[in-house]
Design a protein around this motif. Structure first.
Motif, PDB file in Angstrom:
ATOM      1  N   ASP A 115       6.387  -0.261   3.833  1.00  0.00           N
ATOM      2  CA  ASP A 115       5.106   0.108   3.221  1.00  0.00           C
ATOM      3  C   ASP A 115       5.212   1.409   2.420  1.00  0.00           C
ATOM      4  O   ASP A 115       4.621   1.533   1.342  1.00  0.00           O
ATOM      5  CB  ASP A 115       4.036   0.266   4.299  1.00  0.00           C
ATOM      6  CG  ASP A 115       3.645  -1.063   4.933  1.00  0.00           C
ATOM      7  OD1 ASP A 115       3.959  -2.119   4.347  1.00  0.00           O
ATOM      8  OD2 ASP A 115       3.039  -1.037   6.026  1.00  0.00           O
ATOM      9  N   GLN A 118       7.134   0.651  -0.807  1.00  0.00           N
ATOM     10  CA  GLN A 118       6.342  -0.166  -1.732  1.00  0.00           C
ATOM     11  C   GLN A 118       5.192   0.624  -2.340  1.00  0.00           C
ATOM     12  O   GLN A 118       4.920   0.525  -3.537  1.00  0.00           O
ATOM     13  CB  GLN A 118       5.802  -1.402  -1.021  1.00  0.00           C
ATOM     14  CG  GLN A 118       5.068  -2.347  -1.966  1.00  0.00           C
ATOM     15  CD  GLN A 118       4.626  -3.617  -1.296  1.00  0.00           C
ATOM     16  OE1 GLN A 118       4.050  -3.591  -0.212  1.00  0.00           O
ATOM     17  NE2 GLN A 118       4.904  -4.748  -1.931  1.00  0.00           N
ATOM     18  N   ALA A 119       4.526   1.426  -1.522  1.00  0.00           N
ATOM     19  CA  ALA A 119       3.397   2.213  -2.023  1.00  0.00           C
ATOM     20  C   ALA A 119       3.846   3.204  -3.093  1.00  0.00           C
ATOM     21  O   ALA A 119       3.139   3.444  -4.074  1.00  0.00           O
ATOM     22  CB  ALA A 119       2.722   2.947  -0.873  1.00  0.00           C
ATOM     23  N   ARG A 120       5.016   3.758  -2.902  1.00  0.00           N
ATOM     24  CA  ARG A 120       5.523   4.739  -3.862  1.00  0.00           C
ATOM     25  C   ARG A 120       6.054   4.090  -5.133  1.00  0.00           C
ATOM     26  O   ARG A 120       5.800   4.551  -6.244  1.00  0.00           O
ATOM     27  CB  ARG A 120       6.645   5.558  -3.207  1.00  0.00           C
ATOM     28  CG  ARG A 120       7.190   6.678  -4.062  1.00  0.00           C
ATOM     29  CD  ARG A 120       6.208   7.825  -4.170  1.00  0.00           C
ATOM     30  NE  ARG A 120       6.727   8.911  -4.984  1.00  0.00           N
ATOM     31  CZ  ARG A 120       6.151  10.091  -5.066  1.00  0.00           C
ATOM     32  NH1 ARG A 120       5.072  10.362  -4.374  1.00  0.00           N
ATOM     33  NH2 ARG A 120       6.666  11.029  -5.846  1.00  0.00           N
ATOM     34  N   GLY A 121       6.795   2.988  -4.965  1.00  0.00           N
ATOM     35  CA  GLY A 121       7.458   2.383  -6.114  1.00  0.00           C
ATOM     36  C   GLY A 121       6.673   1.289  -6.819  1.00  0.00           C
ATOM     37  O   GLY A 121       7.011   0.917  -7.941  1.00  0.00           O
ATOM     38  N   LYS A 122       5.658   0.745  -6.146  1.00  0.00           N
ATOM     39  CA  LYS A 122       4.771  -0.279  -6.727  1.00  0.00           C
ATOM     40  C   LYS A 122       5.468  -1.605  -7.012  1.00  0.00           C
ATOM     41  O   LYS A 122       4.923  -2.449  -7.741  1.00  0.00           O
ATOM     42  CB  LYS A 122       4.115   0.221  -8.023  1.00  0.00           C
ATOM     43  CG  LYS A 122       3.442   1.585  -7.925  1.00  0.00           C
ATOM     44  CD  LYS A 122       2.371   1.633  -6.874  1.00  0.00           C
ATOM     45  CE  LYS A 122       1.681   2.987  -6.839  1.00  0.00           C
ATOM     46  NZ  LYS A 122       0.697   3.102  -5.730  1.00  0.00           N
ATOM     47  N   ALA A 123       6.643  -1.825  -6.430  1.00  0.00           N
ATOM     48  CA  ALA A 123       7.343  -3.094  -6.637  1.00  0.00           C
ATOM     49  C   ALA A 123       6.804  -4.150  -5.675  1.00  0.00           C
ATOM     50  O   ALA A 123       6.110  -3.832  -4.704  1.00  0.00           O
ATOM     51  CB  ALA A 123       8.844  -2.915  -6.438  1.00  0.00           C
ATOM     52  N   GLN A 124       7.135  -5.390  -5.953  1.00  0.00           N
ATOM     53  CA  GLN A 124       6.758  -6.501  -5.087  1.00  0.00           C
ATOM     54  C   GLN A 124       8.012  -7.247  -4.646  1.00  0.00           C
ATOM     55  O   GLN A 124       9.041  -7.214  -5.339  1.00  0.00           O
ATOM     56  CB  GLN A 124       5.837  -7.472  -5.841  1.00  0.00           C
ATOM     57  CG  GLN A 124       4.550  -6.844  -6.349  1.00  0.00           C
ATOM     58  CD  GLN A 124       3.642  -6.361  -5.239  1.00  0.00           C
ATOM     59  OE1 GLN A 124       3.528  -7.008  -4.194  1.00  0.00           O
ATOM     60  NE2 GLN A 124       2.983  -5.228  -5.444  1.00  0.00           N
ATOM     61  N   GLU A 127      11.097  -9.032  -6.895  1.00  0.00           N
ATOM     62  CA  GLU A 127      11.383  -8.329  -8.149  1.00  0.00           C
ATOM     63  C   GLU A 127      12.756  -7.656  -8.138  1.00  0.00           C
ATOM     64  O   GLU A 127      13.022  -6.782  -8.959  1.00  0.00           O
ATOM     65  CB  GLU A 127      10.279  -7.310  -8.438  1.00  0.00           C
ATOM     66  CG  GLU A 127       8.943  -7.981  -8.720  1.00  0.00           C
ATOM     67  CD  GLU A 127       7.822  -7.008  -9.049  1.00  0.00           C
ATOM     68  OE1 GLU A 127       6.783  -7.457  -9.553  1.00  0.00           O
ATOM     69  OE2 GLU A 127       7.983  -5.781  -8.794  1.00  0.00           O
ATOM     70  N   HIS A 176      12.575  -4.013 -12.617  1.00  0.00           N
ATOM     71  CA  HIS A 176      12.446  -2.564 -12.673  1.00  0.00           C
ATOM     72  C   HIS A 176      13.773  -1.896 -13.063  1.00  0.00           C
ATOM     73  O   HIS A 176      14.856  -2.444 -12.839  1.00  0.00           O
ATOM     74  CB  HIS A 176      12.000  -2.020 -11.315  1.00  0.00           C
ATOM     75  CG  HIS A 176      10.702  -2.594 -10.848  1.00  0.00           C
ATOM     76  ND1 HIS A 176       9.481  -2.094 -11.248  1.00  0.00           N
ATOM     77  CD2 HIS A 176      10.435  -3.645 -10.025  1.00  0.00           C
ATOM     78  CE1 HIS A 176       8.513  -2.799 -10.684  1.00  0.00           C
ATOM     79  NE2 HIS A 176       9.064  -3.748  -9.943  1.00  0.00           N
TER      80      HIS A 176
END
Length: 212
Positions: A115, A118-124, A127, A176
Motif C-alpha cells: 500500500d 502504491q500510494a506513493r508511485g500511483k502504479a497499478q 503495469e 512507467h
C-alpha cells in the motif's frame, strides 16, 4: 509466536544482506530498462535502513519501521529509493503503538508495504512494476492466514508466488519509467522492480526458517 522489535532486526539484516549480494545483478537488469542505479539504490538503501535500527532500543514496532524507512528515504532519495522507503514507513503506520506482532501479522506487514509503495508511485498491478512481484505474495500470505497454514511453509509459498509474479512481468508492457519508452519491446524483459519484491520475500523466507 510473538515478535518484538529485537526479534525483527534479523529481517532487516536479511534484506540489507540480500540487496547487497544482488547489487551487481540489479545493476545489470536496470541497465537494460532504466539508468542502471537500482543495485546501488537497493544495497545502500536497505543497508541504511538496517543501520538505523540495528542498535535501537525502540520497542514500538511502528516507530521502528518508520525510522528505518525515514533513514532510507534520506540515504537514497531516488524514485525507487523513495518508493521502498514509503513501504517501510507505511508498515510503521500500520503497526503504530504495537510492541509485538504474531506470525499472521506478516500478511498485514507486506500488505502495508504494498500500500505504501502504491500510494506513493500511483502504479497499478499489471503495469510491470515492483507491485507485480509483491502482489501475488501478499495474496498468498492472506490466503495462508485464512487457512491457518504453517507459518514457515507460508513464507516459502509467498516467495514462490513472488517468483511467479516476476516471471509474469515478461508478458507485460512497461507503463512507467524509461522502460515505457521501449513499448512492445519491453514485454519480454523481467522487471527489475518486481525482482526487488522477490528479494524481499527471500529475506522473509530466510527469516521465518531461522525462527523455527
Amino acid at each position: 509466536m510473538q515478535f518484538t522489535t529485537s526479534d525483527l532486526k534479523p529481517l532487516l539484516a536479511n534484506w540489507a544482506e540480500i540487496m547487497t549480494g544482488q547489487k551487481d545483478k540489479l545493476i545489470d537488469m536496470d541497465s537494460i530498462v532504466g539508468d542502471g542505479d537500482l543495485g546501488l539504490t537497493m544495497s545502500d538503501g536497505f543497508t541504511a535502513a538496517y543501520d538505523e535500527i540495528k542498535n535501537s532500543s525502540e520497542t514500538d514496532i511502528g516507530k521502528f519501521f518508520y525510522a528505518a524507512g525515514k533513514r532510507m528515504s534520506t540515504a537514497v532519495p531516488s524514485t525507487m529509493g523513495t518508493l521502498m522507503a514509503s513501504g517501510l514507513m507505511q508498515i510503521g503506520k500500520a503497526f503504530k503503538g504495537q510492541d509485538s506482532m504474531k506470525e499472521t501479522d506478516f500478511a498485514t506487514l507486506f500488505a502495508a508495504y504494498f500500500d505504501g509503495v502504491q500510494a506513493r508511485g500511483k502504479a497499478q498491478v499489471g503495469e510491470k512494476t515492483f507491485l507485480d512481484g509483491l502482489y501475488p505474495a501478499v495474496e498468498q500470505l492472506k490466503a495462508d492466514v485464512a487457512k491457518n497454514n504453517n507459518w514457515t511453509d507460508s513464507a516459502k509459498e509467498a516467495l514462490k508466488a513472488a517468483q511467479a509474479g516476476v516471471e509474469h512481468t515478461t508478458t507485460l508492457i512497461a507503463v512507467h519509467g524509461r522502460a515505457a519508452t521501449r513499448g512492445e519491446n519491453s514485454r519480454s524483459l523481467i522487471d527489475p522492480g518486481a525482482y526487488v519484491a522477490q528479494l524481499l520475500l527471500e529475506g522473509y523466507a530466510k527469516f521465518a526458517e531461522a525462527c523455527k
